[in-house]
Write an enzyme that holds these catalytic residues in place. Structure first.
Site, PDB file in Angstrom:
ATOM      1  CB  SER A   1      -0.892   0.014   1.251  1.00  0.00           C
ATOM      2  OG  SER A   1      -1.556   1.255   1.403  1.00  0.00           O
TER       3      SER A   1
ATOM      4  CE1 TYR B   1      -4.600  -2.542   4.669  1.00  0.00           C
ATOM      5  CE2 TYR B   1      -3.579  -0.385   4.441  1.00  0.00           C
ATOM      6  CZ  TYR B   1      -4.109  -1.521   3.867  1.00  0.00           C
ATOM      7  OH  TYR B   1      -4.142  -1.648   2.491  1.00  0.00           O
TER       8      TYR B   1
END
Length: 249
Positions: A138, A151
């Site tokens: 990400s 995350y």
């Protein structure tokens, strides 16, 4: 990475980026196996597509991963590409003691899952022709979103792990990192229509163009993610953290 004639295993293939990648690679003439917890979603994603297969997998269960890997190698001996895409994203509050179940589940799914599945399949992949591993991280691996700290941390860890894996497997298995920006998917509630996020189809169009380059870049980075990926090297990390989190607040 070879773009056609592969047998590709892709986790988290029942929705979002995983489903879109699975369809695009299938359209190019690859056999695609999609895996995840929700079998019905996987079956819907495969509907009407010959040589696209749905296989259930609990990426958070070490025993299930081991059994799954044995079954996949037996059922699909031509397997030569692994795409570690499955992930979860949970909002957390760090300023008070809390139940850490969300943090623990995020680490198990986003980090231990890819590590375990790669470990279970790496021997097979090292012996396969034109083998590749794609780890989906990400933009938040490089600039964290404060509301989703675990995350962001797992994606940073997977980025680092991918760098090590690439060096160890050099000459045997191509190791590629795909780092998306904020994309309109259902990773979090309402995200699929959130203004300012990159539409899924536009993202996948750009990703497939980058995958098609020869040689394939070690990092697949669409233009939108450059703001995050390059923040530290360009000396604007603090400003990027502030800008990202002001936008999200």
């Amino acid at each position: 990475m070879k773009m056609t004639g592969n047998t590709i295993l892709l986790t988290g293939g029942g929705s979002g980026i995983g489903e879109a990648l699975a369809h695009r690679f299938h359209d190019l003439g690859n056999t695609v196996i999609i895996a995840g917890r929700r079998l019905r979603a996987l079956e819907i994603a495969c509907a009407g597509r010959r040589n696209m297969h749905a296989v259930p997998l609990d990426i958070g269960d070490a025993g299930d991963i081991a059994a799954f890997a044995k079954k996949i190698v037996a059922d699909f001996p031509a397997l030569n590409v692994l795409v570690n895409n499955a992930g979860i994203m949970r909002v957390e509050e760090l300023d008070r003691a809390r139940d850490l179940a969300d943090a623990e589940a995020t680490v198990v799914t986003n980090l231990l899952g890819p590590i375990r599945l790669t470990d279970a399949l790496v021997g097979h992949l090292c012996a396969a022709p034109d083998a590749a591993i794609v780890n989906v991280t990400s933009g938040l691996a490089f600039v964290p979103l404060i509301a989703t700290p675990t995350y962001s941390a797992t994606k940073a860890a997977l980025h680092s792990y991918t760098v090590s894996l690439r060096a160890v497997l050099k000459g045997r298995v191509e190791v590629i990192e795909l780092a998306p920006p904020a994309v309109q998917t259902e990773l979090t509630p309402g995200q699929s229509t959130r203004a300012g996020y990159l539409p899924l189809e536009a993202f996948i169009d750009e990703v497939m163009t980058l995958f098609g380059q020869q040689p394939t870049p070690p990092e697949i980075l669409v233009q939108r993610v450059g703001f995050l990926r390059n923040a530290e090297r360009e000396g604007r990390f603090g400003a990027a953290v502030a800008a990202l989190n002001n936008l999200a607040s």
